[in-house]
Design a protein around this motif. Structure first.
Motif, PDB file in Angstrom:
ATOM      1  N   UNK A  60      23.594 -13.910 -32.249  1.00 18.30           N
ATOM      2  CA  UNK A  60      24.147 -14.672 -31.182  1.00 18.30           C
ATOM      3  C   UNK A  60      25.579 -14.597 -31.081  1.00 18.30           C
ATOM      4  N   UNK A  61      26.397 -13.751 -30.302  1.00 20.48           N
ATOM      5  CA  UNK A  61      27.684 -13.463 -30.504  1.00 20.48           C
ATOM      6  C   UNK A  61      28.495 -14.329 -29.509  1.00 20.48           C
ATOM      7  N   UNK A 106      32.070  -5.132 -24.211  1.00 21.90           N
ATOM      8  CA  UNK A 106      32.484  -5.241 -25.477  1.00 21.90           C
ATOM      9  C   UNK A 106      31.245  -6.063 -26.235  1.00 21.90           C
ATOM     10  N   UNK A 107      31.088  -7.231 -25.782  1.00 23.90           N
ATOM     11  CA  UNK A 107      29.961  -7.903 -26.298  1.00 23.90           C
ATOM     12  C   UNK A 107      28.639  -7.142 -26.312  1.00 23.90           C
ATOM     13  N   UNK A 108      28.311  -6.552 -25.429  1.00 14.14           N
ATOM     14  CA  UNK A 108      27.061  -5.712 -25.462  1.00 14.14           C
ATOM     15  C   UNK A 108      27.185  -4.618 -26.526  1.00 14.14           C
ATOM     16  N   UNK A 109      28.285  -3.663 -26.515  1.00 16.12           N
ATOM     17  CA  UNK A 109      28.343  -2.837 -27.765  1.00 16.12           C
ATOM     18  C   UNK A 109      28.222  -3.349 -28.970  1.00 16.12           C
ATOM     19  N   UNK A 110      29.081  -4.527 -29.050  1.00 12.68           N
ATOM     20  CA  UNK A 110      28.808  -5.095 -30.556  1.00 12.68           C
ATOM     21  C   UNK A 110      27.380  -5.234 -31.009  1.00 12.68           C
ATOM     22  N   UNK A 111      26.544  -5.628 -29.899  1.00 15.20           N
ATOM     23  CA  UNK A 111      25.081  -6.133 -30.016  1.00 15.20           C
ATOM     24  C   UNK A 111      24.211  -4.791 -30.542  1.00 15.20           C
ATOM     25  N   UNK A 112      24.639  -3.774 -29.511  1.00 17.92           N
ATOM     26  CA  UNK A 112      23.767  -2.540 -29.865  1.00 17.92           C
ATOM     27  C   UNK A 112      24.105  -2.095 -31.365  1.00 17.92           C
ATOM     28  N   UNK A 113      25.407  -1.968 -31.696  1.00 15.56           N
ATOM     29  CA  UNK A 113      25.730  -1.793 -33.138  1.00 15.56           C
ATOM     30  C   UNK A 113      25.061  -2.500 -34.019  1.00 15.56           C
ATOM     31  N   UNK A 114      24.998  -3.735 -33.807  1.00 14.60           N
ATOM     32  CA  UNK A 114      24.233  -4.687 -34.780  1.00 14.60           C
ATOM     33  C   UNK A 114      22.917  -4.260 -34.865  1.00 14.60           C
ATOM     34  N   UNK A 139      24.858  -2.579 -17.651  1.00 15.81           N
ATOM     35  CA  UNK A 139      23.777  -2.156 -18.679  1.00 15.81           C
ATOM     36  C   UNK A 139      23.370  -0.742 -18.426  1.00 15.81           C
ATOM     37  N   UNK A 140      23.708   0.118 -17.153  1.00 12.49           N
ATOM     38  CA  UNK A 140      23.398   1.420 -17.231  1.00 12.49           C
ATOM     39  C   UNK A 140      24.433   2.185 -17.969  1.00 12.49           C
ATOM     40  N   UNK A 141      25.688   1.859 -17.797  1.00 13.29           N
ATOM     41  CA  UNK A 141      26.904   2.205 -18.509  1.00 13.29           C
ATOM     42  C   UNK A 141      26.528   2.450 -20.115  1.00 13.29           C
ATOM     43  N   UNK A 142      25.748   1.314 -20.612  1.00 17.85           N
ATOM     44  CA  UNK A 142      25.538   1.345 -22.117  1.00 17.85           C
ATOM     45  C   UNK A 142      24.335   1.745 -22.521  1.00 17.85           C
ATOM     46  N   UNK A 143      23.626   2.443 -21.267  1.00 19.40           N
ATOM     47  CA  UNK A 143      22.551   3.140 -21.760  1.00 19.40           C
ATOM     48  C   UNK A 143      21.192   2.716 -21.335  1.00 19.40           C
ATOM     49  N   UNK A 144      21.235   1.336 -20.747  1.00 17.33           N
ATOM     50  CA  UNK A 144      19.923   0.708 -20.549  1.00 17.33           C
ATOM     51  C   UNK A 144      19.116   1.592 -19.149  1.00 17.33           C
ATOM     52  N   UNK A 145      17.663   1.622 -19.308  1.00 20.08           N
ATOM     53  CA  UNK A 145      17.122   2.379 -18.252  1.00 20.08           C
ATOM     54  C   UNK A 145      16.320   1.301 -17.463  1.00 20.08           C
ATOM     55  N   UNK A 146      16.400   1.612 -16.337  1.00 19.98           N
ATOM     56  CA  UNK A 146      15.264   0.773 -15.428  1.00 19.98           C
ATOM     57  C   UNK A 146      13.882   1.116 -15.669  1.00 19.98           C
TER      58      UNK A 146
END
Ligand SMILES: CC(C)(COP(=O)(O)OP(=O)(O)OC[C@H]1O[C@@H](n2cnc3c(N)ncnc32)[C@H](O)[C@@H]1OP(=O)(O)O)[C@@H](O)C(=O)NCCC(=O)NCCS
Length: 177
Positions: A60-61, A106-114, A139-146
């Motif tokens: 939880x960030x 930034x929150x999502x990037x941090x989460x993905x790296x973790x 979400x799409x920018x950070x690589x999530x797929x539908x």
């Protein structure tokens, strides 16, 4: 000037997180599941954050200002069964006045790296209302797929709402053509 940091939340952040969550819940037509008046007690929030801190497949960030004010949150809740431990569901929100300033990304990037270094999480998934264009863009920018669409999965503000299911795999998986 960026005057916030992103870090894992502790039970001491509970009050500020509740203030943040309530402000989003009270927004008309907010993009989240919770609506106005659907509160979580301080005790429950503290217990949730303590459990998240102790867990190896949940995170939880908070994006927090030097004053302690929480301007954004992102939670990843890993599955509790052996078969679902690798998969974490995401919830995220940013204070209205801080949107479109890069906090959510930034929150999502941090989460993905973790997650990449967690040794537990290899899939991140989320659900988003089909009309929530800003969130879908992020979400799409950070690589999530539908992955699919759930019709009338939600009922809010007097109408049914369709939901997209999106996923991000952190390993190579043979996706269907
Ligand atoms: C969705 C949310 C978490 C995103 O956080 P944020 O801090 O606003 O996001 P960012 O500033 O990192 O990025 C916003 C991006 O969306 C883009 N955007 C803004 N409005 C948009 C729209 N209507 N359609 C498409 N893209 C849009 C911005 O241009 C920016 O793009 P860029 O990163 O390519 O420059 C935040 O807006 C929020 O809390 N919304 C309300 C709650 C919510 O919907 N939560 C998600 C539930 S699934």
């Amino acid at each position: 000037m960026v005057d916030y940091v992103i870090r894992e939340a502790t039970p001491e952040d509970s009050e500020q997180i509740i203030i943040h969550n309530d402000s989003i819940a009270n927004e008309p037509h907010n993009g989240i599941t919770r609506g106005a008046g659907e509160c979580i007690s301080l005790e429950d929030e503290r217990a949730y954050l303590a459990a998240s801190l102790a867990s190896d497949n949940s995170l939880f960030l908070v994006a927090v200002q030097p004053t302690g004010k929480v301007i954004g949150v992102a939670g990843l809740q890993g599955g509790r069964r052996k078969a679902t431990r690798h998969s974490g569901g995401v919830g995220i929100s940013v204070d209205r006045e801080w949107r479109d300033k890069g906090v959510g990304s930034a929150l999502l990037r941090h989460m993905i790296e973790w997650a990449k270094t967690s040794n537990t999480i290899t899939r991140i998934e989320l659900e988003v209302m089909t009309h929530n264009e800003r969130a879908i863009h992020v979400y799409e920018k950070l690589g999530f797929k539908l992955e699919g669409k759930r019709l009338a999965a939600m009922y809010k503000d007097g109408q049914y709402i369709d939901i997209y299911v999106m996923g991000l795999l952190l390993f190579n998986y043979p996706l269907p053509e």
